[in-house]
Design an enzyme around this catalytic site. Structure first.
Site, short mmCIF file in Angstrom:
data_model
loop_
_atom_site.label_atom_id
_atom_site.label_comp_id
_atom_site.label_asym_id
_atom_site.label_seq_id
_atom_site.Cartn_x
_atom_site.Cartn_y
_atom_site.Cartn_z
N SER A 278 0.81 -1.22 0.00
CA SER A 278 0.00 0.00 0.00
C SER A 278 0.85 1.27 0.00
O SER A 278 0.38 2.34 -0.38
CB SER A 278 -0.93 0.01 1.21
N ASP A 513 -2.37 6.14 11.96
CA ASP A 513 -1.59 5.66 10.83
C ASP A 513 -0.29 6.45 10.74
O ASP A 513 -0.26 7.58 10.25
CB ASP A 513 -2.39 5.79 9.53
N HIS A 516 1.68 5.10 6.50
CA HIS A 516 1.42 5.71 5.19
C HIS A 516 1.69 7.20 5.25
O HIS A 516 2.12 7.71 6.27
CB HIS A 516 -0.04 5.43 4.78
#
Ligand SMILES: *[C@@H]1O[C@H](CO)[C@@H](O)[C@H](O)[C@H]1NC(C)=O
Ligand SMILES: *[C@@H]1O[C@H](CO)[C@@H](O)[C@H](O)[C@H]1NC(C)=O
Ligand SMILES: *[C@@H]1O[C@H](CO)[C@@H](O)[C@H](O)[C@H]1NC(C)=O
Ligand SMILES: *[C@@H]1O[C@H](CO)[C@@H](O)[C@H](O)[C@H]1NC(C)=O
Ligand SMILES: *[C@@H]1O[C@H](CO)[C@@H](O)[C@H](O)[C@H]1NC(C)=O
Ligand SMILES: *[C@@H]1O[C@H](CO)[C@@H](O)[C@H](O)[C@H]1NC(C)=O
Ligand SMILES: *[C@@H]1O[C@H](CO)[C@@H](O)[C@H](O)[C@H]1NC(C)=O
Ligand SMILES: *[C@@H]1O[C@H](CO)[C@@H](O)[C@H](O)[C@H]1NC(C)=O
Length: 539
Positions: A278, A513, A516
């Site tokens: 990702s 998060d 990312h």
């Protein structure tokens, strides 16, 4: 009478004298050109002395003596240069894109020893390279060689045109006689080019700092429709704005600002394909956004299957109609095949570290491939290596993650070496992007939401072992692979993660998060590096 005679005698003497001086000057001039021009071919000296068509030059017998005297020191490095030109295509074929520091060492030497005359190009202030010349400079070794051999080819053609059927050195010589001035220039230009190439290749882009730059970002949540919710910090309510305004500034050179039009021209008619986890989707979305800025009619960019980007679907292909190119993403967490196998009574998930991801057939025809894998190789995601890795029919009861990672990468590497045509496809590998969980792991209260500025220092930073493995594997490949070495520069950017803005505020979760990256944000810089690489290779 007497006076007249003496006068005429004087004038004759004077004429003779000036004639001598003039011819000496002419001779010296030609001789210097000759020396400059010939130096590269020293190791073929014997050839050109024997080859008839060339000998016919009056300077020759006179100068051989002096030449051999002065040549020795002067030309040795050029002889090396010749070798460099002749052999490297094969040699470099076998090494990866970044493993050619030795070449640059040679170039350094050439520069010193040949004492190339300074001119505009080489005057350029040391390492302070302008973005214009840069394009030419950082040509990685294989292209450097191409440039040189092309030039030689050209020279040869000119030679062949003027005289048929002669050996290369003679070609060179005749051409030199014919087009001397032009070729001297050319040699100088070539040397300057090499010097500049050296300059940028010596620039360690990982050594730098983040500089605040008001002119960034290159796009926003409002101008780019491709940012998926997980990365869309602006739309998800992140209010601080500094994090979108940093530009990576290497100490020794500049990375050119991303030019979407130029990038689209670079990939016209091609497939630009990202394969990985990702975080590669993160980078791919950034690329879409950056390119989209140069598109006038938004209807001319679309997903070929009409998919909306979400984290749940694996594969996407966006077409830029006007440029007949596609920018694609294929999910592959490990690059090798995730499958199932029977262990005892149960069928369990395994990772076939000896088998490339079954999606690989879709990557194959790409023109530019950007791989990554790192984050999934964790204790947690690989079931601690117990009954997880599989080779052939055998599920290994236990294997440590580093060994498994290395074997998987070797599987990937041999797939690349076997299936990728390096003349068609350029391969990049982006190394790992750092996470910044503070006060706990990702699932145990780790956080980064308080960070709104990059770190000043990354003192505790150590280059991850996985990256070392990646570099080691890449180095042994036949296919050139360019490393996008983004780990340490991203390490500063604790402020760049979505933290609590990775989702709409409607959902509540205490998981942040810190892996990312917000878009716009840090992956834009990775793409600028990619752009930089592609641009330099082109020239
Ligand atoms: C070169 O030599 C050949 C014979 O050896 C002669 O015919 C020709 O005219 C010469 N050319 C020049 C430019 O001196
Ligand atoms: C030429 O090189 C030799 C050794 O390679 C050195 O001893 C000599 O001094 C050099 N001559 C000049 C003029 O640099
Ligand atoms: C550069 O290539 C040579 C062989 O071509 C290799 O021996 C050397 O290790 C490479 N340099 C690096 C830094 O990998
Ligand atoms: C090149 O020249 C510089 C100074 O002119 C010197 O410091 C350096 O050692 C030289 N490098 C080589 C490879 O000769
Ligand atoms: C590069 O050149 C610019 C202007 O010529 C100058 O302001 C800047 O300090 C230079 N940078 C370096 C690293 O030399
Ligand atoms: C972009 O973000 C701003 C807040 O930074 C928000 O007001 C705006 O609605 C967002 N635009 C879109 C299209 O989501
Ligand atoms: C981007 O590249 C295009 C095409 O080469 C050029 O016309 C344009 O001026 C460039 N834009 C910027 C901002 O440099
Ligand atoms: C990548 O960067 C790290 C540190 O930033 C450095 O240690 C490593 O040697 C670099 N790798 C290559 C191939 O340049």
């Amino acid at each position: 009478m007497e006076r007249q005679r003496s006068f005429s005698l004087k004038s004759t003497r004077f004429v003779v004298f000036s004639f001598t001086i003039t011819s000496s000057i002419i001779f010296l001039t030609f001789f210097s050109f000759w020396v400059i021009k010939f130096t590269p071919f020293i190791n073929q000296e014997t050839h050109f002395q024997l080859s008839k068509p060339a000998v016919n030059v009056s300077l020759k017998p006179l100068t051989v003596q002096t030449l051999t005297g002065s040549r020795r020191n002067f030309t040795a490095p050029n002889a090396k240069n010749l070798i460099l030109i002749d052999t490297p295509v094969n040699k470099l074929d076998k090494t990866s894109g970044f493993s050619n520091l030795s070449v640059s060492g040679d170039i350094q030497k050439e520069k010193n020893d040949t004492q190339v005359p300074k001119d505009e190009a080489s005057k350029g202030d040391g390492l302070n390279v302008t973005s214009l010349s840069r394009g030419e400079e950082s040509v990685p070794a294989p292209s450097l060689i191409e440039v040189q051999s092309n030039e030689r080819l050209q020279e040869k053609k000119i030679g062949a045109a003027s005289v048929e059927k002669i050996e290369l050195p003679s070609d060179q010589q005749i051409k030199k006689e014919n087009v001397r001035a032009a070729s001297v220039q050319k040699v100088e230009r070539a040397s300057n080019k090499r010097i500049e190439e050296k300059k940028t290749r010596d620039c360690d882009i990982t050594n730098g700092r983040w500089a605040y730059d008001e002119s960034y970002p290159l796009y926003t949540n409002a101008t780019c429709p491709f940012i998926d919710e997980g990365f869309n910090c602006m739309s998800n309510g992140r209010l601080d704005k500094h994090y979108i305004k940093w530009k990576w500034q290497p100490h020794d050179c500049d990375i050119p600002r991303f030019n979407a039009t130029k990038m689209l021209e670079l990939i016209r008619g091609k497939r630009l394909v990202f394969v990985g986890d990702s975080i590669n989707r993160n980078q791919w979305e950034s690329m879409l956004c950056m390119l989209f800025g140069a598109v006038r009619d938004p209807r001319k960019v679309y997903e070929t299957h009409g998919r909306r980007i979400t984290k749940d679907k694996g594969n996407y292909c966006f077409k830029f109609v006007d440029y007949k190119c596609t920018v694609e993403y294929y999910v592959s967490h490990f690059l090798v095949h995730e499958g199932k196998a029977r262990v005892g009574q149960k069928r369990v998930q395994t990772l076939r570290i000896d088998s490339i991801d079954h999606g690989s057939s879709r990557w194959r025809g790409a023109d530019i491939l950007i791989f990554n894998t790192a984050h999934w190789w964790s204790h947690y995601k690989t079931k601690a290596g117990i009954n997880y890795y599989q080779e052939g029919d055998q599920v290994l009861p236990r294997l440590d993650v580093s060994t498994a990672f290395k074997r998987a990468l070797m599987t990937w590497a041999s797939w690349v070496d076997k299936r990728i045509n390096p003349r068609k496809t350029q391969i990049f590998f982006r190394n790992s992007a750092p996470s910044h969980f503070r006060g706990g792991q990702w699932n145990a209260g780790g956080h980064c939401a308080e960070a709104t500025q990059p770190l000043n220092k990354i003192s505790g930073f150590s280059y991850p072992e996985k990256n070392v493995i990646v570099e080691d594997v890449i180095k042994r490949m036949r296919t050139p692979v360019t490393l996008l070495n983004i780990t340490s520069l991203s390490e500063y950017r604790i402020d760049g993660h979505p933290s609590i803005y990775g989702r709409n505020k409607r959902y509540s979760s205490n998981i942040q998060d810190c892996s990312h990256w917000c878009l716009p944000g840090v992956p834009d810089t990775w793409n600028e590096l990619l752009y930089f690489q592609l641009q330099s290779k082109k020239e």
